[in-house]
Design a protein around this motif. Sequence first.
Motif, PDB file in Angstrom:
ATOM      1  N   LEU A  57       0.847  -1.182   0.000  1.00  0.00           N
ATOM      2  CA  LEU A  57       0.000   0.000   0.000  1.00  0.00           C
ATOM      3  C   LEU A  57       0.888   1.238   0.000  1.00  0.00           C
ATOM      4  N   ASN A  58       0.805   2.021  -1.075  1.00  0.00           N
ATOM      5  CA  ASN A  58       1.582   3.255  -1.179  1.00  0.00           C
ATOM      6  C   ASN A  58       0.763   4.297  -1.930  1.00  0.00           C
ATOM      7  N   ALA A  59       1.332   5.480  -2.090  1.00  0.00           N
ATOM      8  CA  ALA A  59       0.594   6.587  -2.697  1.00  0.00           C
ATOM      9  C   ALA A  59       0.113   6.259  -4.102  1.00  0.00           C
ATOM     10  N   SER A  60       0.901   5.541  -4.876  1.00  0.00           N
ATOM     11  CA  SER A  60       0.502   5.233  -6.249  1.00  0.00           C
ATOM     12  C   SER A  60      -0.733   4.322  -6.294  1.00  0.00           C
ATOM     13  N   SER A  61      -1.028   3.640  -5.207  1.00  0.00           N
ATOM     14  CA  SER A  61      -2.214   2.791  -5.151  1.00  0.00           C
ATOM     15  C   SER A  61      -3.501   3.608  -5.264  1.00  0.00           C
ATOM     16  N   PHE A  62      -3.429   4.910  -4.889  1.00  0.00           N
ATOM     17  CA  PHE A  62      -4.618   5.750  -4.876  1.00  0.00           C
ATOM     18  C   PHE A  62      -4.808   6.525  -6.179  1.00  0.00           C
ATOM     19  N   LYS A  63      -3.826   6.494  -7.064  1.00  0.00           N
ATOM     20  CA  LYS A  63      -3.874   7.283  -8.290  1.00  0.00           C
ATOM     21  C   LYS A  63      -5.137   7.051  -9.127  1.00  0.00           C
ATOM     22  N   PRO A  64      -5.627   5.826  -9.274  1.00  0.00           N
ATOM     23  CA  PRO A  64      -6.838   5.638 -10.092  1.00  0.00           C
ATOM     24  C   PRO A  64      -8.069   6.384  -9.577  1.00  0.00           C
ATOM     25  N   TRP A  65      -8.090   6.758  -8.314  1.00  0.00           N
ATOM     26  CA  TRP A  65      -9.270   7.409  -7.741  1.00  0.00           C
ATOM     27  C   TRP A  65      -9.078   8.902  -7.540  1.00  0.00           C
ATOM     28  N   ILE A  66      -7.951   9.446  -7.954  1.00  0.00           N
ATOM     29  CA  ILE A  66      -7.691  10.876  -7.790  1.00  0.00           C
ATOM     30  C   ILE A  66      -7.942  11.568  -9.119  1.00  0.00           C
ATOM     31  N   GLU A  67      -8.845  12.538  -9.096  1.00  0.00           N
ATOM     32  CA  GLU A  67      -9.176  13.269 -10.315  1.00  0.00           C
ATOM     33  C   GLU A  67      -8.094  14.303 -10.599  1.00  0.00           C
ATOM     34  N   ASP A  68      -7.911  14.621 -11.879  1.00  0.00           N
ATOM     35  CA  ASP A  68      -6.980  15.690 -12.192  1.00  0.00           C
ATOM     36  C   ASP A  68      -7.620  17.027 -11.823  1.00  0.00           C
ATOM     37  N   SER A  69      -6.802  18.077 -11.746  1.00  0.00           N
ATOM     38  CA  SER A  69      -7.288  19.361 -11.253  1.00  0.00           C
ATOM     39  C   SER A  69      -8.351  19.972 -12.167  1.00  0.00           C
ATOM     40  N   THR A  70      -8.262  19.751 -13.466  1.00  0.00           N
ATOM     41  CA  THR A  70      -9.256  20.290 -14.397  1.00  0.00           C
ATOM     42  C   THR A  70     -10.620  19.679 -14.123  1.00  0.00           C
ATOM     43  N   LYS A  71     -10.653  18.373 -13.978  1.00  0.00           N
ATOM     44  CA  LYS A  71     -11.912  17.672 -13.698  1.00  0.00           C
ATOM     45  C   LYS A  71     -12.478  18.115 -12.346  1.00  0.00           C
ATOM     46  N   ALA A  72     -11.597  18.266 -11.351  1.00  0.00           N
ATOM     47  CA  ALA A  72     -12.041  18.696 -10.028  1.00  0.00           C
ATOM     48  C   ALA A  72     -12.638  20.099 -10.090  1.00  0.00           C
ATOM     49  N   GLN A  73     -12.025  20.992 -10.877  1.00  0.00           N
ATOM     50  CA  GLN A  73     -12.538  22.358 -11.006  1.00  0.00           C
ATOM     51  C   GLN A  73     -13.897  22.354 -11.702  1.00  0.00           C
ATOM     52  N   GLU A  74     -14.052  21.524 -12.730  1.00  0.00           N
ATOM     53  CA  GLU A  74     -15.335  21.421 -13.422  1.00  0.00           C
ATOM     54  C   GLU A  74     -16.423  20.945 -12.470  1.00  0.00           C
ATOM     55  N   THR A  75     -16.101  19.976 -11.646  1.00  0.00           N
ATOM     56  CA  THR A  75     -17.059  19.463 -10.666  1.00  0.00           C
ATOM     57  C   THR A  75     -17.429  20.543  -9.662  1.00  0.00           C
ATOM     58  N   SER A  76     -16.426  21.285  -9.201  1.00  0.00           N
ATOM     59  CA  SER A  76     -16.662  22.365  -8.246  1.00  0.00           C
ATOM     60  C   SER A  76     -17.568  23.436  -8.852  1.00  0.00           C
ATOM     61  N   ASP A  77     -17.290  23.823 -10.090  1.00  0.00           N
ATOM     62  CA  ASP A  77     -18.121  24.824 -10.769  1.00  0.00           C
ATOM     63  C   ASP A  77     -19.557  24.337 -10.929  1.00  0.00           C
ATOM     64  N   LEU A  78     -19.710  23.082 -11.282  1.00  0.00           N
ATOM     65  CA  LEU A  78     -21.039  22.505 -11.445  1.00  0.00           C
ATOM     66  C   LEU A  78     -21.820  22.551 -10.131  1.00  0.00           C
ATOM     67  N   LEU A  79     -21.151  22.216  -9.033  1.00  0.00           N
ATOM     68  CA  LEU A  79     -21.820  22.254  -7.728  1.00  0.00           C
ATOM     69  C   LEU A  79     -22.225  23.668  -7.352  1.00  0.00           C
ATOM     70  N   LYS A  80     -21.340  24.634  -7.601  1.00  0.00           N
ATOM     71  CA  LYS A  80     -21.664  26.032  -7.294  1.00  0.00           C
ATOM     72  C   LYS A  80     -22.880  26.480  -8.093  1.00  0.00           C
ATOM     73  N   ASN A  81     -22.918  26.138  -9.378  1.00  0.00           N
ATOM     74  CA  ASN A  81     -24.050  26.524 -10.220  1.00  0.00           C
ATOM     75  C   ASN A  81     -25.337  25.838  -9.775  1.00  0.00           C
ATOM     76  N   SER A  82     -25.243  24.606  -9.320  1.00  0.00           N
ATOM     77  CA  SER A  82     -26.449  23.906  -8.884  1.00  0.00           C
ATOM     78  C   SER A  82     -27.034  24.557  -7.634  1.00  0.00           C
ATOM     79  N   HIS A  83     -26.165  25.068  -6.744  1.00  0.00           N
ATOM     80  CA  HIS A  83     -26.656  25.767  -5.549  1.00  0.00           C
ATOM     81  C   HIS A  83     -27.372  27.058  -5.943  1.00  0.00           C
ATOM     82  N   LYS A  84     -26.838  27.774  -6.931  1.00  0.00           N
ATOM     83  CA  LYS A  84     -27.477  29.002  -7.399  1.00  0.00           C
ATOM     84  C   LYS A  84     -28.843  28.700  -7.997  1.00  0.00           C
ATOM     85  N   LEU A  85     -28.912  27.660  -8.809  1.00  0.00           N
ATOM     86  CA  LEU A  85     -30.183  27.288  -9.429  1.00  0.00           C
ATOM     87  C   LEU A  85     -31.212  26.877  -8.379  1.00  0.00           C
TER      88      LEU A  85
END
Length: 83
Positions: free
Chosen positions: A43-71
């Motif tokens: 068990l090491n850090a590379s074991s978690f890589k498949p479940w870690i989103e890249d920063s672009t995807k994470a930002q898109e998700t964050s923006d989507l959540l913010k917009n859903s709260h506004k709606l």
Amino acid sequence: MKGSGKTDLCIGLIEEAAIDNIPSIVIDPKGDICNLCLAFPKLNASSFKPWIEDSTKAQETSDLLKNSHKLKKQFILQKVQQR
């Protein structure tokens, strides 16, 4: 509550999930479950890589959540104004 088998149940669930390749994130403030990691010596850090989103995807998700709260707020305000 002591002695009811909570830790044993938790360990059993984690082990069964591991057998089925389902990852688990365990927060163990008392340290009852930490020895379970000994069963996974590689068990090491590379074991978690498949479940870690890249920063672009994470930002898109964050923006989507913010917009859903506004709606949601807009929807609620419209319903309140209709009454």
